[in-house]
Write a protein that holds these residues in place. Structure first.
Motif, PDB file in Angstrom:
ATOM      1  N   ALA A  72       0.808  -1.214   0.000  1.00  0.00           N
ATOM      2  CA  ALA A  72       0.000   0.000   0.000  1.00  0.00           C
ATOM      3  C   ALA A  72       0.845   1.269   0.000  1.00  0.00           C
ATOM      4  O   ALA A  72       0.311   2.375  -0.013  1.00  0.00           O
ATOM      5  CB  ALA A  72      -0.924   0.005   1.218  1.00  0.00           C
ATOM      6  N   SER A  73       2.166   1.126  -0.014  1.00  0.00           N
ATOM      7  CA  SER A  73       3.033   2.281   0.165  1.00  0.00           C
ATOM      8  C   SER A  73       3.221   3.099  -1.098  1.00  0.00           C
ATOM      9  O   SER A  73       3.863   4.135  -1.075  1.00  0.00           O
ATOM     10  CB  SER A  73       4.409   1.817   0.661  1.00  0.00           C
ATOM     11  N   GLY A  74       2.692   2.627  -2.231  1.00  0.00           N
ATOM     12  CA  GLY A  74       2.852   3.362  -3.474  1.00  0.00           C
ATOM     13  C   GLY A  74       3.936   2.816  -4.357  1.00  0.00           C
ATOM     14  O   GLY A  74       4.338   3.450  -5.325  1.00  0.00           O
ATOM     15  N   LEU A  75       4.462   1.632  -4.045  1.00  0.00           N
ATOM     16  CA  LEU A  75       5.515   1.028  -4.852  1.00  0.00           C
ATOM     17  C   LEU A  75       5.108   0.938  -6.313  1.00  0.00           C
ATOM     18  O   LEU A  75       5.910   1.146  -7.209  1.00  0.00           O
ATOM     19  CB  LEU A  75       5.847  -0.367  -4.312  1.00  0.00           C
ATOM     20  N   PHE A  76       3.815   0.618  -6.534  1.00  0.00           N
ATOM     21  CA  PHE A  76       3.330   0.479  -7.899  1.00  0.00           C
ATOM     22  C   PHE A  76       2.573   1.731  -8.351  1.00  0.00           C
ATOM     23  O   PHE A  76       1.860   1.710  -9.335  1.00  0.00           O
ATOM     24  CB  PHE A  76       2.412  -0.743  -8.001  1.00  0.00           C
ATOM     25  N   GLY A  77       2.717   2.819  -7.622  1.00  0.00           N
ATOM     26  CA  GLY A  77       1.918   4.010  -7.888  1.00  0.00           C
ATOM     27  C   GLY A  77       2.189   4.649  -9.234  1.00  0.00           C
ATOM     28  O   GLY A  77       1.347   5.345  -9.776  1.00  0.00           O
ATOM     29  N   THR A  84       2.534   3.270 -12.034  1.00  0.00           N
ATOM     30  CA  THR A  84       1.819   2.563 -13.097  1.00  0.00           C
ATOM     31  C   THR A  84       0.472   2.107 -12.566  1.00  0.00           C
ATOM     32  O   THR A  84       0.417   1.161 -11.784  1.00  0.00           O
ATOM     33  CB  THR A  84       2.624   1.350 -13.586  1.00  0.00           C
ATOM     34  N   PRO A  85      -0.620   2.762 -12.948  1.00  0.00           N
ATOM     35  CA  PRO A  85      -1.933   2.330 -12.454  1.00  0.00           C
ATOM     36  C   PRO A  85      -2.178   0.867 -12.796  1.00  0.00           C
ATOM     37  O   PRO A  85      -1.866   0.400 -13.897  1.00  0.00           O
ATOM     38  CB  PRO A  85      -2.902   3.254 -13.200  1.00  0.00           C
ATOM     39  N   LEU A  86      -2.724   0.138 -11.840  1.00  0.00           N
ATOM     40  CA  LEU A  86      -3.033  -1.261 -12.049  1.00  0.00           C
ATOM     41  C   LEU A  86      -4.445  -1.397 -12.603  1.00  0.00           C
ATOM     42  O   LEU A  86      -5.211  -0.440 -12.651  1.00  0.00           O
ATOM     43  CB  LEU A  86      -2.865  -2.024 -10.743  1.00  0.00           C
ATOM     44  N   LEU A  87      -4.790  -2.610 -13.013  1.00  0.00           N
ATOM     45  CA  LEU A  87      -6.051  -2.838 -13.722  1.00  0.00           C
ATOM     46  C   LEU A  87      -7.250  -2.271 -12.978  1.00  0.00           C
ATOM     47  O   LEU A  87      -8.079  -1.548 -13.550  1.00  0.00           O
ATOM     48  CB  LEU A  87      -6.246  -4.335 -13.956  1.00  0.00           C
ATOM     49  N   LEU A  88      -7.379  -2.598 -11.695  1.00  0.00           N
ATOM     50  CA  LEU A  88      -8.564  -2.173 -10.955  1.00  0.00           C
ATOM     51  C   LEU A  88      -8.479  -0.725 -10.496  1.00  0.00           C
ATOM     52  O   LEU A  88      -9.466  -0.189  -9.975  1.00  0.00           O
ATOM     53  CB  LEU A  88      -8.807  -3.103  -9.771  1.00  0.00           C
ATOM     54  N   ASP A  89      -7.329  -0.077 -10.672  1.00  0.00           N
ATOM     55  CA  ASP A  89      -7.260   1.367 -10.490  1.00  0.00           C
ATOM     56  C   ASP A  89      -7.944   2.069 -11.658  1.00  0.00           C
ATOM     57  O   ASP A  89      -8.655   3.056 -11.484  1.00  0.00           O
ATOM     58  CB  ASP A  89      -5.804   1.847 -10.410  1.00  0.00           C
ATOM     59  N   LYS A 136      -0.665  -8.410  -8.777  1.00  0.00           N
ATOM     60  CA  LYS A 136      -1.407  -7.415  -8.025  1.00  0.00           C
ATOM     61  C   LYS A 136      -2.297  -6.634  -8.974  1.00  0.00           C
ATOM     62  O   LYS A 136      -1.850  -6.179 -10.036  1.00  0.00           O
ATOM     63  CB  LYS A 136      -0.456  -6.477  -7.286  1.00  0.00           C
ATOM     64  N   LEU A 137      -3.583  -6.444  -8.583  1.00  0.00           N
ATOM     65  CA  LEU A 137      -4.568  -5.828  -9.464  1.00  0.00           C
ATOM     66  C   LEU A 137      -4.987  -4.430  -9.030  1.00  0.00           C
ATOM     67  O   LEU A 137      -5.571  -3.698  -9.819  1.00  0.00           O
ATOM     68  CB  LEU A 137      -5.822  -6.704  -9.540  1.00  0.00           C
ATOM     69  N   ARG A 138      -4.707  -4.084  -7.787  1.00  0.00           N
ATOM     70  CA  ARG A 138      -5.190  -2.804  -7.253  1.00  0.00           C
ATOM     71  C   ARG A 138      -4.130  -2.221  -6.327  1.00  0.00           C
ATOM     72  O   ARG A 138      -3.658  -2.904  -5.420  1.00  0.00           O
ATOM     73  CB  ARG A 138      -6.509  -3.035  -6.511  1.00  0.00           C
ATOM     74  N   THR A 139      -3.750  -0.952  -6.560  1.00  0.00           N
ATOM     75  CA  THR A 139      -2.665  -0.341  -5.800  1.00  0.00           C
ATOM     76  C   THR A 139      -2.929  -0.361  -4.308  1.00  0.00           C
ATOM     77  O   THR A 139      -2.017  -0.608  -3.507  1.00  0.00           O
ATOM     78  CB  THR A 139      -2.445   1.114  -6.267  1.00  0.00           C
ATOM     79  N   GLU A 140      -4.164  -0.129  -3.906  1.00  0.00           N
ATOM     80  CA  GLU A 140      -4.491  -0.052  -2.487  1.00  0.00           C
ATOM     81  C   GLU A 140      -4.688  -1.420  -1.836  1.00  0.00           C
ATOM     82  O   GLU A 140      -4.933  -1.491  -0.628  1.00  0.00           O
ATOM     83  CB  GLU A 140      -5.756   0.802  -2.294  1.00  0.00           C
ATOM     84  N   GLY A 157     -10.475  -1.942 -23.318  1.00  0.00           N
ATOM     85  CA  GLY A 157      -9.458  -1.437 -22.416  1.00  0.00           C
ATOM     86  C   GLY A 157      -9.021  -2.466 -21.388  1.00  0.00           C
ATOM     87  O   GLY A 157      -7.824  -2.610 -21.108  1.00  0.00           O
ATOM     88  N   ILE A 158      -9.991  -3.202 -20.828  1.00  0.00           N
ATOM     89  CA  ILE A 158      -9.670  -4.212 -19.815  1.00  0.00           C
ATOM     90  C   ILE A 158      -8.828  -5.330 -20.423  1.00  0.00           C
ATOM     91  O   ILE A 158      -7.803  -5.734 -19.866  1.00  0.00           O
ATOM     92  CB  ILE A 158     -10.951  -4.768 -19.182  1.00  0.00           C
ATOM     93  N   THR A 159      -9.271  -5.846 -21.565  1.00  0.00           N
ATOM     94  CA  THR A 159      -8.534  -6.956 -22.172  1.00  0.00           C
ATOM     95  C   THR A 159      -7.159  -6.519 -22.669  1.00  0.00           C
ATOM     96  O   THR A 159      -6.197  -7.297 -22.620  1.00  0.00           O
ATOM     97  CB  THR A 159      -9.334  -7.591 -23.323  1.00  0.00           C
ATOM     98  N   SER A 160      -7.041  -5.282 -23.120  1.00  0.00           N
ATOM     99  CA  SER A 160      -5.735  -4.782 -23.542  1.00  0.00           C
ATOM    100  C   SER A 160      -4.772  -4.726 -22.360  1.00  0.00           C
ATOM    101  O   SER A 160      -3.596  -5.110 -22.482  1.00  0.00           O
ATOM    102  CB  SER A 160      -5.871  -3.392 -24.166  1.00  0.00           C
ATOM    103  N   GLU A 161      -5.265  -4.270 -21.198  1.00  0.00           N
ATOM    104  CA  GLU A 161      -4.408  -4.210 -20.014  1.00  0.00           C
ATOM    105  C   GLU A 161      -3.989  -5.599 -19.572  1.00  0.00           C
ATOM    106  O   GLU A 161      -2.812  -5.828 -19.249  1.00  0.00           O
ATOM    107  CB  GLU A 161      -5.155  -3.488 -18.890  1.00  0.00           C
ATOM    108  N   ILE A 162      -4.930  -6.532 -19.557  1.00  0.00           N
ATOM    109  CA  ILE A 162      -4.601  -7.914 -19.165  1.00  0.00           C
ATOM    110  C   ILE A 162      -3.579  -8.517 -20.132  1.00  0.00           C
ATOM    111  O   ILE A 162      -2.609  -9.157 -19.732  1.00  0.00           O
ATOM    112  CB  ILE A 162      -5.864  -8.788 -19.107  1.00  0.00           C
ATOM    113  N   ASN A 163      -3.813  -8.302 -21.421  1.00  0.00           N
ATOM    114  CA  ASN A 163      -2.906  -8.869 -22.424  1.00  0.00           C
ATOM    115  C   ASN A 163      -1.509  -8.259 -22.324  1.00  0.00           C
ATOM    116  O   ASN A 163      -0.504  -8.959 -22.498  1.00  0.00           O
ATOM    117  CB  ASN A 163      -3.480  -8.674 -23.815  1.00  0.00           C
ATOM    118  N   THR A 164      -1.440  -6.980 -22.032  1.00  0.00           N
ATOM    119  CA  THR A 164      -0.132  -6.345 -21.881  1.00  0.00           C
ATOM    120  C   THR A 164       0.612  -6.924 -20.680  1.00  0.00           C
ATOM    121  O   THR A 164       1.815  -7.190 -20.741  1.00  0.00           O
ATOM    122  CB  THR A 164      -0.291  -4.821 -21.713  1.00  0.00           C
TER     123      THR A 164
END
Length: 325
Positions: free
Chosen positions: A16-21, A23-28, A41-45, A313-320
């Motif tokens: 939760a510290s922002g390590l992945f902040g 790059t927004p994750l899928l559920l962000d 990990k799917l959600r930054t928080e 958009g969702i499938t593009s993020e997953i595929n990437t």
């Protein structure tokens, strides 16, 4: 305790510290998932773990002396052999690597796949009396199960053997407002069903599930009247390969998109029923009847809304992220 991520030089960080902040994750980007399970990990928080594992001590199929632990995400947000483990039941310490905790044991199972949605949290488990026979593997023959396409990056995956299933409640879901996104790879071209949406199992029987046999179908059963729709995804043949599925249900249509290709045939049903009945859960890896997934799965996400407008958009993020196709 919250998992720490190893950053090298004995430095750790809470997810939760922002390590992945940066790059927004899928559920962000596409929030409000109803349920969400992945090897990444799917959600930054999200501050929890990826999954709870069960190490089969002695590889005897018995659970009496097995040890369990929670597996955190690695520095890059994925599960790997270097991921840290926490809350071990025996034979390890918080912060050990997954590989160290597994040691020389051959078979390691997914006991619980943790829900990252936060809305509310419903973890995926083997319902009833949990047994190794019904749980997919994270390790086999002392090797982390991975999946990859071509020259892509191998990523952790759960290995299903056609009888494995992790289940979640389907409370709050309805056939006119549901979207499922999943990445899997069949390794046997017979009787593979990656998931099912049950809203009655018994009499009358009602359910939906995709079915991969000699080709790709999605299958609908309403009050003992079964219908199916051929997706013709591989020219009426079934190729063994990784697939990214979208199952999109709205008030006027139900369709499936496979690796970017949309089924254009007529829907087998326009049912709007709420999911419920004698077996009120969604099964990840099995259709609860005759067939289950033989192969690997990396992600399973459910929205309690029609996500057709966000599908690209969702499938593009997953595929990437997973390099499916």
């Amino acid at each position: 305790m919250a998992p720490g991520l190893g950053l090298g030089n004995s430095v750790t960080a809470n997810p939760a510290s922002g390590l992945f902040g940066s790059t927004p994750l899928l559920l962000d980007t596409y929030p409000n998932a109803h349920r969400a399970y992945s090897v990444r990990k799917l959600r930054t928080e999200y501050t929890g773990y990826a999954m709870k594992i069960r190490v089969d001590i002695g590889d005897d199929g018995a659970s009496t002396t097995d040890k369990t632990a929670d597996v955190a995400f690695d520095d890059d947000g994925f599960v790997s052999a270097s991921s840290k483990i926490y809350n071990p039941s025996a034979g390890g310490s918080d912060g050990d690597t997954l590989a160290t905790f597994v040691g020389s044991e051959d078979e390691v199972y997914c006991h619980t796949w943790y829900d990252q949605s936060g809305s509310p949290v419903v973890d995926a488990t083997d319902t009833g009396a949990a047994t190794l026979a019904n749980q997919p593997k994270l390790y086999t023959s002392n090797s982390l199960v991975t999946d990859v396409t071509g020259s892509g990056t191998p990523r952790a995956a759960l290995l299903y053997d056609s009888s494995d299933k992790l289940n979640i409640t389907n409370t709050g879901l309805a056939l006119n407002a549901i979207s499922v996104f999943t990445s899997f790879n069949i390794t046997n071209s017979a009787n593979s069903a990656p998931f099912t949406l049950n809203y009655q199992f018994g009499s009358p029987t009602r359910y939906f599930f995709p079915y991969l046999l000699s080709n790709v179908l999605y299958f609908y059963h309403d009050n003992q009247a079964a219908t199916s729709q051929n997706l013709d995804e591989d020219g009426y043949g079934l190729t063994i390969k990784r697939r990214l599925f979208s199952f999109l249900c709205g008030t006027g249509s139900q369709k499936m998109v496979i690796n970017g290709n949309t089924n254009t045939a007529g829907s087998p049903s326009y049912a709007t029923d709420s999911l419920g009945g004698s077996q009120t859960y969604v099964s990840i890896g099995h259709n609860l009847l005759i067939a289950g997934l033989t192969g690997k799965m990396q992600e399973f996400i459910v929205y309690d809304s029609d996500q057709t407008s966000n599908n690209a958009g969702i499938t593009s993020e997953i595929n990437t992220a997973l390099e499916v196709y």
